[in-house]
Design a protein around this motif. Structure first.
Motif, PDB file in Angstrom:
ATOM      1  N   ASP A 222       0.850  -1.181   0.000  1.00 52.37           N
ATOM      2  CA  ASP A 222       0.000   0.000   0.000  1.00 52.37           C
ATOM      3  C   ASP A 222       0.892   1.239   0.000  1.00 52.37           C
ATOM      4  OD1 ASP A 222      -1.395   2.295   1.527  1.00 52.37           O
ATOM      5  OD2 ASP A 222      -3.042   0.929   1.007  1.00 52.37           O
ATOM      6  N   PRO A 223       0.608   2.230  -0.837  1.00 53.36           N
ATOM      7  CA  PRO A 223       1.451   3.423  -0.926  1.00 53.36           C
ATOM      8  C   PRO A 223       1.631   4.172   0.403  1.00 53.36           C
ATOM      9  CG  PRO A 223      -0.118   3.370  -2.740  1.00 53.36           C
ATOM     10  CD  PRO A 223      -0.476   2.241  -1.829  1.00 53.36           C
ATOM     11  N   ILE A 224       0.615   4.171   1.243  1.00 55.33           N
ATOM     12  CA  ILE A 224       0.737   4.839   2.544  1.00 55.33           C
ATOM     13  C   ILE A 224       1.734   4.087   3.422  1.00 55.33           C
ATOM     14  CG2 ILE A 224      -0.479   5.461   4.676  1.00 55.33           C
ATOM     15  CD1 ILE A 224      -2.995   5.878   2.908  1.00 55.33           C
ATOM     16  N   LEU A 225       1.589   2.780   3.481  1.00 56.02           N
ATOM     17  CA  LEU A 225       2.524   1.960   4.254  1.00 56.02           C
ATOM     18  C   LEU A 225       3.934   2.148   3.723  1.00 56.02           C
ATOM     19  CD1 LEU A 225       3.460  -0.216   6.232  1.00 56.02           C
ATOM     20  CD2 LEU A 225       2.570  -1.936   4.641  1.00 56.02           C
ATOM     21  N   GLU A 226       4.086   2.106   2.420  1.00 60.29           N
ATOM     22  CA  GLU A 226       5.410   2.260   1.815  1.00 60.29           C
ATOM     23  C   GLU A 226       6.046   3.607   2.182  1.00 60.29           C
ATOM     24  OE1 GLU A 226       7.619   1.153  -2.252  1.00 60.29           O
ATOM     25  OE2 GLU A 226       5.595   1.955  -2.488  1.00 60.29           O
ATOM     26  N   LYS A 227       5.270   4.662   2.093  1.00 61.29           N
ATOM     27  CA  LYS A 227       5.777   6.009   2.397  1.00 61.29           C
ATOM     28  C   LYS A 227       6.346   6.076   3.812  1.00 61.29           C
ATOM     29  CE  LYS A 227       4.114  10.737   3.120  1.00 61.29           C
ATOM     30  NZ  LYS A 227       2.938  11.622   3.023  1.00 61.29           N
ATOM     31  N   TYR A 228       5.586   5.618   4.792  1.00 68.86           N
ATOM     32  CA  TYR A 228       6.035   5.730   6.179  1.00 68.86           C
ATOM     33  C   TYR A 228       7.077   4.673   6.540  1.00 68.86           C
ATOM     34  CZ  TYR A 228       2.820   9.488   6.670  1.00 68.86           C
ATOM     35  OH  TYR A 228       2.202  10.706   6.497  1.00 68.86           O
ATOM     36  N   ALA A 229       7.022   3.541   5.910  1.00 67.26           N
ATOM     37  CA  ALA A 229       8.059   2.528   6.135  1.00 67.26           C
ATOM     38  C   ALA A 229       9.421   3.066   5.715  1.00 67.26           C
ATOM     39  CB  ALA A 229       7.726   1.258   5.358  1.00 67.26           C
ATOM     40  N   ILE A 230       9.440   3.823   4.660  1.00 64.82           N
ATOM     41  CA  ILE A 230      10.693   4.390   4.147  1.00 64.82           C
ATOM     42  C   ILE A 230      11.098   5.643   4.923  1.00 64.82           C
ATOM     43  CG2 ILE A 230      11.763   5.471   2.124  1.00 64.82           C
ATOM     44  CD1 ILE A 230       9.988   3.538   0.415  1.00 64.82           C
ATOM     45  N   ASN A 231      10.135   6.484   5.291  1.00 64.05           N
ATOM     46  CA  ASN A 231      10.455   7.768   5.916  1.00 64.05           C
ATOM     47  C   ASN A 231      10.714   7.705   7.418  1.00 64.05           C
ATOM     48  OD1 ASN A 231      10.295   9.097   3.481  1.00 64.05           O
ATOM     49  ND2 ASN A 231       8.157   9.632   3.734  1.00 64.05           N
ATOM     50  N   ASN A 232      10.082   6.779   8.142  1.00 63.56           N
ATOM     51  CA  ASN A 232      10.343   6.662   9.578  1.00 63.56           C
ATOM     52  C   ASN A 232      11.787   6.227   9.756  1.00 63.56           C
ATOM     53  OD1 ASN A 232       7.734   7.413  10.107  1.00 63.56           O
ATOM     54  ND2 ASN A 232       7.027   5.352  10.614  1.00 63.56           N
ATOM     55  N   SER A 233      12.441   6.731  10.792  1.00 66.13           N
ATOM     56  CA  SER A 233      13.875   6.452  10.913  1.00 66.13           C
ATOM     57  C   SER A 233      14.247   5.844  12.263  1.00 66.13           C
ATOM     58  CB  SER A 233      14.689   7.732  10.679  1.00 66.13           C
ATOM     59  OG  SER A 233      14.463   8.646  11.720  1.00 66.13           O
ATOM     60  N   TYR A 234      15.317   5.058  12.213  1.00 69.09           N
ATOM     61  CA  TYR A 234      15.837   4.349  13.377  1.00 69.09           C
ATOM     62  C   TYR A 234      17.352   4.442  13.346  1.00 69.09           C
ATOM     63  CZ  TYR A 234      11.082   2.707  13.382  1.00 69.09           C
ATOM     64  OH  TYR A 234       9.717   2.678  13.387  1.00 69.09           O
ATOM     65  N   ASP A 235      17.959   4.312  14.508  1.00 68.09           N
ATOM     66  CA  ASP A 235      19.409   4.440  14.611  1.00 68.09           C
ATOM     67  C   ASP A 235      20.146   3.168  14.204  1.00 68.09           C
ATOM     68  OD1 ASP A 235      19.738   7.197  15.926  1.00 68.09           O
ATOM     69  OD2 ASP A 235      18.175   6.217  17.122  1.00 68.09           O
ATOM     70  N   LEU A 236      19.526   2.019  14.459  1.00 68.42           N
ATOM     71  CA  LEU A 236      20.198   0.752  14.182  1.00 68.42           C
ATOM     72  C   LEU A 236      19.175  -0.362  14.024  1.00 68.42           C
ATOM     73  CD1 LEU A 236      22.893  -0.859  14.005  1.00 68.42           C
ATOM     74  CD2 LEU A 236      22.772  -1.100  16.505  1.00 68.42           C
ATOM     75  N   TYR A 237      19.444  -1.222  13.062  1.00 71.19           N
ATOM     76  CA  TYR A 237      18.663  -2.436  12.860  1.00 71.19           C
ATOM     77  C   TYR A 237      19.529  -3.633  13.212  1.00 71.19           C
ATOM     78  CZ  TYR A 237      14.971  -0.091  10.168  1.00 71.19           C
ATOM     79  OH  TYR A 237      13.924   0.702   9.776  1.00 71.19           O
ATOM     80  N   PHE A 238      18.945  -4.589  13.925  1.00 65.17           N
ATOM     81  CA  PHE A 238      19.575  -5.886  14.133  1.00 65.17           C
ATOM     82  C   PHE A 238      18.836  -6.878  13.252  1.00 65.17           C
ATOM     83  CE2 PHE A 238      20.696  -4.170  18.461  1.00 65.17           C
ATOM     84  CZ  PHE A 238      22.058  -4.074  18.203  1.00 65.17           C
ATOM     85  N   LEU A 239      19.501  -7.351  12.222  1.00 65.61           N
ATOM     86  CA  LEU A 239      18.930  -8.349  11.321  1.00 65.61           C
ATOM     87  C   LEU A 239      19.221  -9.726  11.910  1.00 65.61           C
ATOM     88  CD1 LEU A 239      17.624  -9.278   8.675  1.00 65.61           C
ATOM     89  CD2 LEU A 239      19.843  -8.944   7.556  1.00 65.61           C
ATOM     90  N   THR A 240      18.181 -10.412  12.348  1.00 66.51           N
ATOM     91  CA  THR A 240      18.351 -11.690  13.030  1.00 66.51           C
ATOM     92  C   THR A 240      18.451 -12.828  12.022  1.00 66.51           C
ATOM     93  OG1 THR A 240      15.947 -11.742  13.336  1.00 66.51           O
ATOM     94  CG2 THR A 240      17.283 -10.973  15.194  1.00 66.51           C
ATOM     95  N   TYR A 241      19.528 -13.588  12.172  1.00 61.41           N
ATOM     96  CA  TYR A 241      19.817 -14.676  11.230  1.00 61.41           C
ATOM     97  C   TYR A 241      18.955 -15.906  11.546  1.00 61.41           C
ATOM     98  CZ  TYR A 241      22.454 -17.490   7.949  1.00 61.41           C
ATOM     99  OH  TYR A 241      22.802 -18.294   6.889  1.00 61.41           O
TER     100      TYR A 241
END
Length: 187
Positions: free
Chosen positions: A109-128
């Motif tokens: 959904d374009p709304i979800l996509e917009k905020y998923a991209i624009n919201n910001s975080y300092d660090l992601y932990f990608l769990t293997y």
């Protein structure tokens, strides 16, 4: 109307646990919040979809994605006000976007996509995917773990997110996460 998907401004360090199902995100989120004497943001989708499953015996559908995103960011915004230095997020809207694309053949959904991209975080932990897959009502991709991991990793790279891959047992992941969060706090 779209503001309900937006992060409220904050100086808090925000860390996201990110990755495929059954890779230890919730366990690690709780451990880190306890360690840092702060709050953590649970995955809203689990509660929402479990309730749906219990009532209708249906899994996630496209029309569920915006209510899930709204619930997730609402939990995050409330927790941000209570956090001490660091906020630990069990997931974020980028993860919801990733699942949308996987399950609905590239659709988001374009709304979800917009905020998923624009919201910001300092660090992601990608769990293997080197922890056992645990079955429940909502998990459904035990044989696609490598493909899912690659999709999540590629998403973080595509949007130029700051991330660390966490591998190993619970203790190893926990120690690595603390090391990286401590570096952010010292900055």
């Amino acid at each position: 109307m779209e503001d309900k998907f937006k992060q409220e401004p904050s100086d808090i360090i925000k860390v996201v646990l990110f990755g495929p199902e059954s890779t230890g995100k919730t366990t690690l989120s709780q451990q880190l919040a306890t360690y840092y004497n702060t709050v953590w943001v649970p995955e809203y989708a689990r509660t929402y979809l479990q309730q749906k499953w219990n009532v209708e015996r249906k899994t996630c559908e496209k029309h569920d994605l915006l209510p899930i995103a709204e619930g997730q960011i609402s939990l995050e915004n409330k927790a941000t006000k209570k956090a001490a230095k660091v906020l630990i997020c069990d997931t974020d809207l980028l993860e919801t976007k990733t699942y949308s694309e996987v399950y609905y053949l590239g659709y988001c959904d374009p709304i979800l996509e917009k905020y998923a991209i624009n919201n910001s975080y300092d660090l992601y932990f990608l769990t293997y995917i080197d922890v056992p897959w645990i079955e429940d009502d909502l998990r459904d991709k035990p044989n696609e773990r490598e493909i899912m991991f690659q999709y999540f990793e590629n998403t973080l790279k595509k949007y130029n997110r700051n991330f660390i891959i966490l591998k190993g047992n619970k203790e190893t992941r926990f120690k690595s996460a603390i090391e990286h969060i401590d570096k952010l706090i010292k900055k």
